[in-house]
Structures are given as structure tokens and as C-alpha cells.
Design a protein around this motif. Structure first.
Motif: not given
Ligand SMILES: [Fe+2]
Ligand SMILES: [Fe+2]
Length: 242
Positions: A87-104
């Protein structure tokens, strides 16, 4: 699929599943700390095996951080299964990774890490390096555990087969063989040679790692700087030409 768990450096556990269909290992790395960190989730279809491997070290529900190099199924396919489990886990990535893929893609908001930002998980300091197109993908990044002097190096030093968890033997030769063999494979052209490929690899070498945690194949214990400079030479020679 048999999964093995091996401590390759202090509090860094290699969770390895050999996939006969691919003929290669898929290795995830768990940093056991106050805020446990997992490097790569493994495939979604491999989730049960990875989770059971993590459970041999700590309660999977305790996982706090999920990092990976680039958006591919073996790197982060099981991300949402992990977010549901922990429940407390969070993904971490580059700005590109977050913007392009992970936010969705991610079921909960991810966190973008700046180049050179340090993630403190308790005793361990994980330095994050944005490494565009190394090993591949414009979203690529890698983590260096400064506490255990271990580079979590994703697809670099790829070796096929089911080799031992940890070796002190040369990894540059086998990695070269795999890069050369890969040029005639249907999966060729996985790594582009860009104007910043060599500088990125030299920057990794400058970290002076003592352990190289490879996603596919054995981890390496020894002169990580020499191994990375050797790999940079191989990549320049095999992939850098016209
Ligand atoms: Fe990859
Ligand atoms: Fe991979």
C-alpha cells in the motif's frame, strides 16, 4: 519456473527467475532497508514468482519504492500488481518516464527523480542517474547504491543462459559475445549509439562500483570501473561504427 534468491552485496538480494522460453534470466534486485526498494518488477506474468522471492527476504507488503531503468514489460510489467500488494509503494523514474508512461500506466501517482538525485531508503543512499538511451529508451535511468557500492545496471552486461548468481570472472567478454550475436538476431538494434553513449558509460565507471547487478546474467563482484570502461570500448567498437 524456479526462482533463486542470493545476497550479492550487503542487504542487496538478487531474485532470479530463469525463463526457458527466452533462454535467459530475469533478475530483480531488492534493497533490504527501512524503506525497501525493488529494482525492476519483472513481467506481470512472473509476478507470483518475484513476490515469493521477495517474501523470502521481507514482507512484500512493506515495499516502499519501485525503480526500474526503462518502460518495458520485464522492467515494470508487474508494477500495478506490486502497487496493489504494497500500500505504501511508489514508482520512481525519470521525468521522461513519469511524463510519457507512468502518469498514465501506474495505478497510483509516480515520483519523478532528477538526474543525480539521491533517494535515501534508511541506511542506503541510492543515487539516480538519468541515462537516456543507455541501455535503451529515452526514459532510461539507473540507480547506484552508494552504501553497498552496487550499480543496478539493468540490461548492461547482458549474458544469455542460466549462469551463477555472482561471479568475479570477466563479464566484458561474454557481454561482447552477446552484443555481436545479437546483431543478427530478430531482437537486434536494441541499443543505439548516440553522441552521449560513451560519456554516460564513463560516468557510470567513475562511480567506482564494486558490484554490478545485471538484469540478465550473473552479477559481477570486482573492479566495476574497469568492467564499465571495457564495456564502453566494446560498445564503441561494435555499435559505434558507421
Ligand atoms: Fe530493456
Ligand atoms: Fe531487461
Amino acid at each position: 519456473m524456479a526462482t533463486t534468491v542470493t545476497e550479492i552485496a550487503a542487504d542487496i538480494y538478487r531474485i532470479s527467475t530463469f525463463a526457458p522460453d527466452f533462454g535467459i534470466q530475469f533478475n530483480q534486485f531488492l534493497v533490504k532497508d527501512d524503506e525497501p526498494f525493488l529494482m525492476h518488477t519483472g513481467f506481470r506474468k512472473m509476478f507470483a514468482a518475484t513476490r515469493d522471492g521477495v517474501a523470502r527476504v521481507l514482507d512484500p507488503a512493506r515495499l516502499r519504492w519501485i525503480g526500474f531503468s526503462h518502460f518495458e514489460a520485464d522492467e515494470c510489467g508487474a508494477l500495478n500488481e506490486w502497487l496493489a500488494t504494497a500500500p505504501r509503494a511508489q514508482a520512481v523514474s525519470t521525468v521522461v518516464g513519469v511524463t510519457v508512461s507512468l502518469n498514465d500506466f501506474a495505478a497510483r501517482p509516480p515520483r519523478a527523480l532528477a538526474d543525480d538525485e539521491v533517494l535515501q531508503t534508511g541506511r542506503h543512499r541510492l543515487r539516480f542517474l538519468a541515462t537516456p538511451h543507455v541501455p535503451h529508451g529515452w526514459d532510461a535511468g539507473l540507480f547506484f547504491d552508494e552504501t553497498a557500492r552496487t550499480l543496478l545496471c539493468s540490461d548492461l552486461f547482458f549474458q544469455p543462459g542460466d549462469p551463477p548468481p555472482l561471479t568475479q570472472a570477466d563479464l566484458v567478454g561474454p557481454a561482447r559475445d552477446a552484443i555481436v550475436a545479437g546483431k543478427s538476431s530478430p531482437l537486434a538494434k536494441d541499443m543505439p549509439y548516440t553522441p552521449y553513449t560513451d560519456a554516460t558509460l564513463q560516468r557510470l565507471a567513475d562511480l567506482q562500483p564494486l558490484t554490478l547487478a545485471a538484469m540478465h546474467g550473473s552479477s559481477f563482484s570486482g573492479d566495476g570501473t574497469g568492467a564499465l570502461r571495457g564495456l564502453a570500448g566494446v560498445i564503441r567498437e561494435v555499435l559505434g561504427g558507421p
